[in-house]
Design a protein around this motif. Structure first.
Motif, PDB file in Angstrom:
ATOM      1  N   ALA A 206       0.830  -1.212   0.000  1.00 50.66           N
ATOM      2  CA  ALA A 206       0.000   0.000   0.000  1.00 50.66           C
ATOM      3  C   ALA A 206       0.866   1.264   0.000  1.00 50.66           C
ATOM      4  O   ALA A 206       0.487   2.277  -0.599  1.00 50.66           O
ATOM      5  CB  ALA A 206      -0.934  -0.016   1.210  1.00 50.66           C
ATOM      6  N   LYS A 209       1.931   1.787  -3.722  1.00 47.41           N
ATOM      7  CA  LYS A 209       0.912   1.993  -4.761  1.00 47.41           C
ATOM      8  C   LYS A 209       0.276   3.376  -4.659  1.00 47.41           C
ATOM      9  O   LYS A 209       0.093   3.896  -3.557  1.00 47.41           O
ATOM     10  CB  LYS A 209      -0.208   0.953  -4.596  1.00 47.41           C
ATOM     11  N   ALA A 211      -2.828   3.676  -5.616  1.00 49.86           N
ATOM     12  CA  ALA A 211      -4.207   3.334  -5.223  1.00 49.86           C
ATOM     13  C   ALA A 211      -4.341   3.367  -3.707  1.00 49.86           C
ATOM     14  O   ALA A 211      -3.384   3.088  -2.985  1.00 49.86           O
ATOM     15  CB  ALA A 211      -4.537   1.932  -5.739  1.00 49.86           C
ATOM     16  N   SER A 212      -5.556   3.714  -3.230  1.00 48.27           N
ATOM     17  CA  SER A 212      -5.776   3.729  -1.774  1.00 48.27           C
ATOM     18  C   SER A 212      -5.877   2.280  -1.289  1.00 48.27           C
ATOM     19  O   SER A 212      -6.171   1.363  -2.077  1.00 48.27           O
ATOM     20  CB  SER A 212      -7.072   4.477  -1.449  1.00 48.27           C
ATOM     21  N   GLY A 214      -8.237   0.943   0.286  1.00 42.82           N
ATOM     22  CA  GLY A 214      -9.592   0.469  -0.024  1.00 42.82           C
ATOM     23  C   GLY A 214      -9.690  -0.012  -1.473  1.00 42.82           C
ATOM     24  O   GLY A 214     -10.336  -1.031  -1.760  1.00 42.82           O
ATOM     25  N   GLU A 215      -9.045   0.740  -2.358  1.00 42.99           N
ATOM     26  CA  GLU A 215      -9.074   0.347  -3.781  1.00 42.99           C
ATOM     27  C   GLU A 215      -8.310  -0.967  -3.990  1.00 42.99           C
ATOM     28  O   GLU A 215      -8.709  -1.802  -4.798  1.00 42.99           O
ATOM     29  CB  GLU A 215      -8.465   1.462  -4.640  1.00 42.99           C
ATOM     30  N   ILE A 216      -7.218  -1.138  -3.249  1.00 43.12           N
ATOM     31  CA  ILE A 216      -6.457  -2.399  -3.381  1.00 43.12           C
ATOM     32  C   ILE A 216      -7.339  -3.570  -2.914  1.00 43.12           C
ATOM     33  O   ILE A 216      -7.404  -4.619  -3.565  1.00 43.12           O
ATOM     34  CB  ILE A 216      -5.140  -2.345  -2.572  1.00 43.12           C
ATOM     35  N   THR A 218     -10.612  -3.736  -2.890  1.00 37.32           N
ATOM     36  CA  THR A 218     -11.681  -3.976  -3.877  1.00 37.32           C
ATOM     37  C   THR A 218     -11.132  -4.704  -5.102  1.00 37.32           C
ATOM     38  O   THR A 218     -11.807  -5.585  -5.670  1.00 37.32           O
ATOM     39  CB  THR A 218     -12.315  -2.620  -4.295  1.00 37.32           C
ATOM     40  N   ALA A 219      -9.891  -4.358  -5.475  1.00 41.18           N
ATOM     41  CA  ALA A 219      -9.299  -4.996  -6.661  1.00 41.18           C
ATOM     42  C   ALA A 219      -9.017  -6.479  -6.400  1.00 41.18           C
ATOM     43  O   ALA A 219      -9.076  -7.303  -7.321  1.00 41.18           O
ATOM     44  CB  ALA A 219      -8.009  -4.272  -7.043  1.00 41.18           C
ATOM     45  N   THR A 222     -12.730  -9.528  -5.583  1.00 44.05           N
ATOM     46  CA  THR A 222     -13.713  -9.417  -6.673  1.00 44.05           C
ATOM     47  C   THR A 222     -14.803 -10.491  -6.500  1.00 44.05           C
ATOM     48  O   THR A 222     -14.637 -11.436  -5.717  1.00 44.05           O
ATOM     49  CB  THR A 222     -13.018  -9.574  -8.044  1.00 44.05           C
ATOM     50  N   LYS A 228     -13.684 -11.836  -0.922  1.00 45.19           N
ATOM     51  CA  LYS A 228     -14.915 -11.016  -0.904  1.00 45.19           C
ATOM     52  C   LYS A 228     -15.955 -11.607   0.036  1.00 45.19           C
ATOM     53  O   LYS A 228     -16.657 -10.877   0.736  1.00 45.19           O
ATOM     54  CB  LYS A 228     -15.481 -10.868  -2.326  1.00 45.19           C
TER      55      LYS A 228
END
Ligand SMILES: NC(=O)c1ccc[n+]([C@@H]2O[C@H](COP(=O)([O-])OP(=O)(O)OC[C@H]3O[C@@H](n4cnc5c(N)ncnc54)[C@H](OP(=O)(O)O)[C@@H]3O)[C@@H](O)[C@H]2O)c1
Length: 258
Positions: A206, A209, A211-212, A214-216, A218-219, A222, A228
């Protein structure tokens, strides 16, 4: 940039211990003076980390180019009131919740005051130490035990100080996950290694990157993944909301004034 040659501690407890360990391990070679109260700890630090125990708080203040006030909040103001600081002396306060205005009221006008908040990861050279106001010399001192993070406003420092407490909660979270995942098949030592290694890996990634976090998440998590499935359950059960509430509570309490 000026380099600090001598530092002193009024208040030799846990914070002084881990900060001294951290900066010595990181290569700080200046003189370190300690006040005599908590004699056992002072003697131990003197023997292990090349510090000198002086006879009084005032002797520490007189000898130190940079003085740490590292008592608990309730003792801090009385300890400072009893000291005579030199003009232009640098005072570092690590006292949680003690605002600059409260410190300023009891030290001479010419005393430079900087607030800092090292955490005990300093022992491992890994404290992200908050510093306010920005001060190149103080930031360089804390770089010996991690990465100092200079802040522009005291409001940012107070908000950041909440994270010095959240840091502690991580250990409890790690412990819970170790207990939740160790069993007859995966012994606790292996679960511990995995939990701490995964946390370290997540933080390392983190930090690299754009990306935040949270975005990591979510990525990775999936549709149809096991990640998930678990994350959805945590969210449905409201597992994250109490973290927000606890952070808000601390922020309110940290507006402590002497
Ligand atoms: N520990 C942490 O993880 C941490 C993290 C961030 C910030 N801080 C801040 O760091 C400060 C110190 O915390 P700590 O955990 O190190 O506390 P601590 O372990 O209780 O140490 C404080 C020391 O200060 C001594 N003391 C009290 N009044 C004194 C005086 N007038 N002159 C000299 N020494 C005096 C105490 O002695 P007695 O025991 O005899 O009273 C004790 O040895 C606190 O203000 C805290 O908010 C701590």
């Amino acid at each position: 940039m000026h380099t600090i040659n001598s530092i002193g501690f009024v208040g030799v407890g846990d914070l002084a211990e881990y900060t001294i360990q951290g900066i010595r391990r990181g290569g700080f070679s200046g003189t370190i003076y300690l006040c005599p109260r908590n004699r056992k700890m002072s003697a131990q630090l003197a023997a292990t980390w090349d510090c000198s125990v002086l006879d009084s708080n005032q002797a520490v203040a007189d000898a130190s180019e940079c003085l740490f006030i590292s008592t608990r909040p309730t003792h801090c103001i009385d300890a400072l009131k009893a000291l005579s600081l030199q003009p232009g002396q640098l005072l570092i306060s690590v006292v949680a919740g003690m605002q600059l205005a409260a410190l300023r009221a009891v030290v001479p006008e010419q005393t430079e005051i900087v607030r800092a908040m090292p955490v005990n990861a300093a022992q491992a050279g890994a404290s992200p130490t908050l510093v306010y106001p920005r001060h190149a010399t103080v930031e360089a001192l804390f770089d010996y035990c991690g990465d100092s993070i200079g802040l522009e406003t005291e409001a940012a420092f107070d908000q950041g100080s909440v994270l010095a407490c959240v840091y502690t909660w991580y250990f409890s979270l790690f412990e819970q996950i170790i207990q939740s995942t160790s069993n007859a098949a995966l012994p606790p030592d292996k679960a511990r290694q995995l939990v701490l290694g995964m946390a370290q890996g997540a933080a390392s990634l983190a930090l690299q990157k754009a990306a935040s976090p949270g975005e990591i998440a979510t990525a990775i998590a999936t549709e149809g993944t096991f990640s998930k499935l678990g994350l959805d359950m945590l969210q449905q059960q409201g597992a994250f909301a109490p973290w927000d509430e606890a952070c808000q509570l601390l922020l309110q309490r940290m507006s402590y004034q002497a």
